[in-house]
Scaffold this active site. Structure first.
Site, PDB file in Angstrom:
ATOM      1  N   SER A 113      -5.838   3.642   4.501  1.00  0.00           N
ATOM      2  CA  SER A 113      -5.105   2.793   3.236  1.00  0.00           C
ATOM      3  C   SER A 113      -6.204   1.742   2.731  1.00  0.00           C
ATOM      4  O   SER A 113      -6.782   0.454   2.537  1.00  0.00           O
ATOM      5  CB  SER A 113      -4.636   1.555   4.141  1.00  0.00           C
ATOM      6  OG  SER A 113      -3.188   0.744   2.893  1.00  0.00           O
ATOM      7  N   LYS A 160       0.595   4.222  -2.807  1.00  0.00           N
ATOM      8  CA  LYS A 160      -0.143   4.928  -2.662  1.00  0.00           C
ATOM      9  C   LYS A 160      -0.148   6.589  -2.556  1.00  0.00           C
ATOM     10  O   LYS A 160      -1.178   7.380  -2.442  1.00  0.00           O
ATOM     11  CB  LYS A 160      -2.282   4.725  -1.690  1.00  0.00           C
ATOM     12  CG  LYS A 160      -2.816   3.340  -1.731  1.00  0.00           C
ATOM     13  CD  LYS A 160      -3.609   2.817  -0.226  1.00  0.00           C
ATOM     14  CE  LYS A 160      -4.488   1.664  -0.707  1.00  0.00           C
ATOM     15  NZ  LYS A 160      -4.667   0.787   0.272  1.00  0.00           N
ATOM     16  N   SER A 167       1.106  -1.049   0.285  1.00  0.00           N
ATOM     17  CA  SER A 167       0.043   0.332   0.464  1.00  0.00           C
ATOM     18  C   SER A 167       0.176   1.848   0.213  1.00  0.00           C
ATOM     19  O   SER A 167       0.037   2.784   0.003  1.00  0.00           O
ATOM     20  CB  SER A 167      -0.865  -0.207   1.422  1.00  0.00           C
ATOM     21  OG  SER A 167      -1.721  -1.234   1.180  1.00  0.00           O
TER      22      SER A 167
END
Length: 322
Positions: free
Chosen positions: A102, A50, A47
């Site tokens: 997230s 991102k 993640s």
């Protein structure tokens, strides 16, 4: 001219002691690499992907725009902010959901809003990453879900994070511990903000394939360091170790336009303020060399050395404008 500061015997963190598969730390404003280990290995990054998704949305979209959540953003695999089909929410709250919680569903909603599809947005991600200095990365989705063709390097990811952290909106989002929005409220699950003095971002990540990944940022004494650890079981502890070593070993030297130098009886100065990262233990020597003719109008060159090692070189101009 000498600068005194407590220093370690070796500014390089021993990669043999590192628990991460890959790591790097850079100073944000100068891009100077302070330490690295296996930093060019191509690895999944979960993640932490991102970070790139967020900065693209911030640069390209109206954060106050309200959208209707598309079908493909509902029930997305992995971490979620539990978007509902047909729900109204603004881009700003989606960004906070993306970076603080997230949310993979938030990533999908933002990607579809930006490019019409996740596939098109991923193409944009790879292109924009290259513009940020990430030459060895490829993106297949906006969230970091496992894909054999979705990868980066610690160096690339650090370049992306440094670029993003220079954006005030992005920096404000990732340093927020609790967000109260028009549509949603979120608490930041990045423990680094509470664990380390001066921490101001940025993003955690985990998948079975990628392991524990962390991009973090901390600011002390005018120096902001961005650190990346990939596939690191003790990602918080390792990042704190890297920060401690870097802050103890390095400091920022500010060279302003107000500082003058003498060359052949002419007072001169830098055209712009400059910052350079130096070891705290370095004994610096400043040398000013005259320039015979320069189309820029420079009258001299300023060189800064640590013994015979050239650290900095820049043109100097007369303080009297012609």
């Amino acid at each position: 001219m000498a600068f005194q500061c407590v220093s370690l015997t070796d500014s390089k963190i021993n990669s043999a002691e590192a628990s991460s598969q890959s790591e790097i730390a850079m100073e944000l404003s100068t891009g100077k690499v302070l330490t690295e280990g296996n930093a060019d290995a191509k690895l999944p990054m979960a993640s932490t992907t991102k970070i790139l998704t967020a900065i693209i949305i911030i640069e390209d979209c109206n954060l106050d725009e309200v959208i209707i959540v598309p079908d493909k953003a509902v029930g997305v695999e992995g971490s979620s902010i539990y978007l509902k089909k047909g729900e109204e929410i603004d881009i700003r709250d989606l960004l906070y959901g993306l970076m603080l919680r997230s949310g993979n569903d938030s990533a999908a909603a933002l990607a579809i809003h930006h490019s019409g599809s996740i596939e098109k947005f991923a193409e944009t991600m790879t292109m924009r990453a290259k513009q940020m200095g990430a030459e060895n990365s490829n993106f297949k989705n906006p969230s970091g879900l496992p894909d054999s063709e979705h990868y980066t390097t610690a160096r690339d990811l650090c370049n992306i994070a440094c670029y993003a952290m220079k954006n005030e909106t992005f920096a404000n989002i990732v340093s927020t511990t609790n967000h109260t929005g028009k549509y949603r409220n979120f608490a930041n699950k990045n423990k680094m903000l509470r664990l380390y003095e001066g921490a101001n971002g940025v993003k955690t990540g985990y998948t079975v394939k990628a392991g524990r990944c962390l991009v973090s940022s901390a600011k002390r004494n005018g120096m902001n360091i961005v650190c990346v650890v990939l596939n690191c079981p003790d990602m918080y502890e390792r990042s704190c170790e890297i920060f401690d070593t870097c802050f103890e070993t390095y400091k920022m030297l500010n060279l302003t336009q107000d500082k003058t130098f003498m060359c052949n009886k002419v007072l001169c100065k830098l055209k712009d303020n400059k910052n350079i990262v130096i070891k705290c233990s370095e004994n610096l020597n400043f040398k000013v060399k005259p320039v015979d003719s320069d189309k820029d109008g420079a009258v001299a060159i300023l060189e800064i050395y640590d013994e015979n090692n050239l650290l900095f070189s820049e043109k100097l101009y007369s303080i009297i404008e012609k």
